[in-house]
Design a protein around this motif. Structure first.
Motif, PDB file in Angstrom:
ATOM      1  N   GLY A 176       0.801  -1.218   0.000  1.00  0.00           N
ATOM      2  CA  GLY A 176       0.000   0.000   0.000  1.00  0.00           C
ATOM      3  C   GLY A 176       0.834   1.269   0.000  1.00  0.00           C
ATOM      4  N   VAL A 177       0.270   2.312  -0.610  1.00  0.00           N
ATOM      5  CA  VAL A 177       0.942   3.610  -0.672  1.00  0.00           C
ATOM      6  C   VAL A 177       0.786   4.329   0.669  1.00  0.00           C
ATOM      7  CG1 VAL A 177       1.001   5.860  -1.834  1.00  0.00           C
ATOM      8  CG2 VAL A 177       0.501   3.783  -3.140  1.00  0.00           C
ATOM      9  N   PRO A 178       1.854   4.871   1.250  1.00  0.00           N
ATOM     10  CA  PRO A 178       1.758   5.554   2.549  1.00  0.00           C
ATOM     11  C   PRO A 178       0.913   6.817   2.446  1.00  0.00           C
ATOM     12  CG  PRO A 178       3.934   5.875   1.582  1.00  0.00           C
ATOM     13  CD  PRO A 178       3.236   4.861   0.731  1.00  0.00           C
ATOM     14  N   VAL A 179      -0.082   6.931   3.311  1.00  0.00           N
ATOM     15  CA  VAL A 179      -0.995   8.077   3.252  1.00  0.00           C
ATOM     16  C   VAL A 179      -0.311   9.369   3.670  1.00  0.00           C
ATOM     17  CG1 VAL A 179      -3.042   6.665   3.604  1.00  0.00           C
ATOM     18  CG2 VAL A 179      -1.832   7.578   5.590  1.00  0.00           C
ATOM     19  N   GLU A 180       0.793   9.274   4.426  1.00  0.00           N
ATOM     20  CA  GLU A 180       1.446  10.491   4.914  1.00  0.00           C
ATOM     21  C   GLU A 180       2.363  11.140   3.893  1.00  0.00           C
ATOM     22  OE1 GLU A 180       4.010   7.099   6.719  1.00  0.00           O
ATOM     23  OE2 GLU A 180       2.004   7.406   5.912  1.00  0.00           O
ATOM     24  N   ALA A 181       2.588  10.462   2.761  1.00  0.00           N
ATOM     25  CA  ALA A 181       3.524  10.980   1.762  1.00  0.00           C
ATOM     26  C   ALA A 181       2.929  12.177   1.026  1.00  0.00           C
ATOM     27  CB  ALA A 181       3.898   9.891   0.776  1.00  0.00           C
ATOM     28  N   ASP A 182       3.715  13.257   0.923  1.00  0.00           N
ATOM     29  CA  ASP A 182       3.303  14.424   0.142  1.00  0.00           C
ATOM     30  C   ASP A 182       3.617  14.221  -1.338  1.00  0.00           C
ATOM     31  OD1 ASP A 182       2.561  16.361   2.368  1.00  0.00           O
ATOM     32  OD2 ASP A 182       4.604  15.860   2.956  1.00  0.00           O
ATOM     33  N   LEU A 183       4.740  13.569  -1.612  1.00  0.00           N
ATOM     34  CA  LEU A 183       5.156  13.261  -2.976  1.00  0.00           C
ATOM     35  C   LEU A 183       5.448  11.768  -3.055  1.00  0.00           C
ATOM     36  CD1 LEU A 183       7.733  16.180  -3.486  1.00  0.00           C
ATOM     37  CD2 LEU A 183       5.372  16.113  -4.320  1.00  0.00           C
ATOM     38  N   VAL A 184       5.041  11.117  -4.127  1.00  0.00           N
ATOM     39  CA  VAL A 184       5.282   9.684  -4.292  1.00  0.00           C
ATOM     40  C   VAL A 184       5.931   9.445  -5.657  1.00  0.00           C
ATOM     41  CG1 VAL A 184       4.245   7.397  -4.501  1.00  0.00           C
ATOM     42  CG2 VAL A 184       3.384   8.996  -2.782  1.00  0.00           C
TER      43      VAL A 184
END
Length: 287
Positions: A176-184
């Motif tokens: 899963g993609v981390p929800v806290e990331a501003d940029l991915v």
């Protein structure tokens, strides 16, 4: 030991100010009764360095207890401690508008017999002795929240880069993609060490895996372009008022490619003087 007393007019931005101070590493207490400030400061001193920066908010919400603030500050200063006062001011008409927009109740509304304008005037008179003693006065009448944050950073932070934290987070898309990331950024297009027997059970923290990832020209080209983009955008996020920027780097399992790339980004910005840290969320999964 550093003690900052935040005070000022209700609606002038003290809540935003204390949030900024907390992000800067201050131990903060909002709406402390002035009579407890000296005692609380003594407790902090007894921690023997565990609490070295303290910011407290004292204002009209304390009612008649607020008048004890001057005596409390004089008591602390008599011990040789230099207490700094940050006073947040604001034009009366702006405060009235803010209260009408938020529909918050002014703490002196009952004293002013229900008149918001008179409540603001009463508070201005009540706080005038503290304003005269203040080390720093910030008028927030025309300031945005981000501008207020920057004013406080300029006063209390040794440098804005020390206040701003850059966090690089490696992860696996399969988790899963981390929800806290501003940029991915997705690096699954890079050569995958997972399919090399001697590298499969190692991670991007191991030199053979790191070398495998970066010996490819496509990785070096990508890294140059990515760092160029981040060198351009990170200062803009900082100017916008963010206290932390989280950069997510994802590969399939979060153990090889993303780890090597995240380590490189963290090192790059650390060398540029930023407060930079790296976290590898999924590096131990499936072991």
């Amino acid at each position: 030991m550093e003690l900052i007393v935040i005070t000022g007019l209700s609606g002038a931005g003290k809540s935003q100010a204390v949030n900024v101070m907390e992000d800067m590493g201050y131990y903060c207490i909002d709406n402390i009764p002035p009579a407890l400030i000296a005692r609380f400061f003594e407790v902090c001193i007894q921690t023997e360095g565990k609490v070295s920066k303290v910011a407290v908010v004292a204002d009209a919400r304390s009612g008649d207890f607020f008048y004890e603030l001057v005596g409390q500050l004089d008591q602390i200063r008599s011990t040789g401690i230099d207490v700094k006062i940050l006073f947040l001011d604001c034009a009366a008409n702006v405060l009235v508008r803010r209260y009408k927009e938020t529909r918050r109740r002014h703490p002196l509304l009952d004293v002013a017999q229900g008149s918001l304008e008179k409540a603001v005037q009463a508070e201005q008179l009540m706080l005038s002795p503290i304003k005269e003693r203040a080390n720093y006065v910030i008028d927030t009448s025309l300031l945005s929240i981000s501008q207020l944050k920057q004013r406080i950073i300029d006063i209390f932070a040794e440098s804005s880069s020390e206040f701003f934290q850059l966090s690089t987070l490696s992860f696996g898309f399969k988790y899963g993609v981390p929800v806290e990331a501003d940029l991915v950024f997705d690096v699954r297009f890079l050569p995958n060490p997972f399919y090399i027997d001697e590298l499969k059970h190692q991670t991007g923290l191991d030199q053979p895996v790191y070398d495998y990832v970066f010996e490819r020209q496509v990785t070096r080209d990508f890294m140059n372009k990515l760092l160029d983009l981040l060198d351009f955008t990170v200062p803009l996020y900082q100017q916008e008022g963010k206290s932390q920027l989280v950069i997510g780097i994802g590969c399939t399992g979060g153990k090889h490619r993303s780890v090597a790339i995240a380590e490189t980004i963290c090192r790059h910005f650390g060398e540029k003087g930023y407060k930079s840290k790296v976290t590898h969320r999924d590096i131990l999964k499936d072991r």
